[in-house]
Design an enzyme around this catalytic site. Sequence first.
Site, PDB file in Angstrom:
ATOM      1  N   LYS A  14       0.837  -1.217   0.000  1.00  0.00           N
ATOM      2  CA  LYS A  14       0.000   0.000   0.000  1.00  0.00           C
ATOM      3  C   LYS A  14       0.864   1.258   0.000  1.00  0.00           C
ATOM      4  O   LYS A  14       0.638   2.183  -0.773  1.00  0.00           O
ATOM      5  CB  LYS A  14      -0.923   0.035   1.229  1.00  0.00           C
ATOM      6  CG  LYS A  14      -1.822  -1.182   1.367  1.00  0.00           C
ATOM      7  CD  LYS A  14      -2.700  -1.102   2.618  1.00  0.00           C
ATOM      8  CE  LYS A  14      -1.953  -1.118   3.928  1.00  0.00           C
ATOM      9  NZ  LYS A  14      -1.392  -2.422   4.336  1.00  0.00           N
ATOM     10  N   ARG A  89      -9.052   0.066   9.463  1.00  0.00           N
ATOM     11  CA  ARG A  89      -8.655  -1.315   9.708  1.00  0.00           C
ATOM     12  C   ARG A  89      -9.722  -2.079  10.475  1.00  0.00           C
ATOM     13  O   ARG A  89      -9.554  -3.272  10.738  1.00  0.00           O
ATOM     14  CB  ARG A  89      -7.363  -1.345  10.524  1.00  0.00           C
ATOM     15  CG  ARG A  89      -6.099  -1.395   9.674  1.00  0.00           C
ATOM     16  CD  ARG A  89      -4.892  -1.230  10.584  1.00  0.00           C
ATOM     17  NE  ARG A  89      -3.775  -2.020  10.175  1.00  0.00           N
ATOM     18  CZ  ARG A  89      -2.711  -1.514   9.526  1.00  0.00           C
ATOM     19  NH1 ARG A  89      -2.662  -0.256   9.173  1.00  0.00           N
ATOM     20  NH2 ARG A  89      -1.705  -2.299   9.216  1.00  0.00           N
TER      21      ARG A  89
END
Length: 195
Positions: A14, A89
């Site tokens: 990422k 998350r």
Amino acid sequence: MINLVLFGPPGSGKGTQAKLIVNYHELIHISTGDVFRKNIQDNTSLGKLARSYMDKGQLVPDQVTIDLLSSELDSYSDSKGFIFDGFPRTILQAKNLDILMNNQNMHISMVISLEVSENELVKRLLNRGLDSGRADDQDESIVRNRIQVYENQTSVLKKYYSEKLENAFFSINGERDVDDIFSDLKKILLKYKID
Ligand code: ADP
């Protein structure tokens, strides 16, 4: 304005891809992990708290992370958009991101999920640990714990976003050359007429 969530397990690339996108687009890259690490470096009380979780491969508590994200967003009030890396998350973080965005008349434009197998993730993270200096990259049991935390708490967001965003959720193979992955990302971004 474009707001992109780059999604994927630890070590899926990422951060690498976010940095490449930033070279082409005027988006602000927000990595919650980087902000926590900066706080650790500066020895702030937030840093001390975050470190006690990060070094074990656990998530920093939701409310702490949400508050951090909120103040990051506030500090870039006239941005052309954001790349979120490592946030959300958890489902609670995703819901709060929606609220924070709504409050400022923004929304998530798209979510791109990078798919990488567990063996490759472990290999990449331990390899990164050789020179990153990151304690959480240096111990295989911590690395595996982070991947487990991703499976248990984070991966459900794929379903959440694919249902919520429908045509703006993309899943791409992250187990290829950095440039090939970036070329796929560019194609997706082009669809949104940002080139
Ligand atoms: P990676 O994606 O390789 O795990 P990050 O730099 O994104 O690396 O995150 C490192 C650590 O920072 C995580 O293991 C976690 O402890 C903490 N962290 C980062 N983002 C979040 C978040 N959104 N919620 C809770 N903890 C986070």
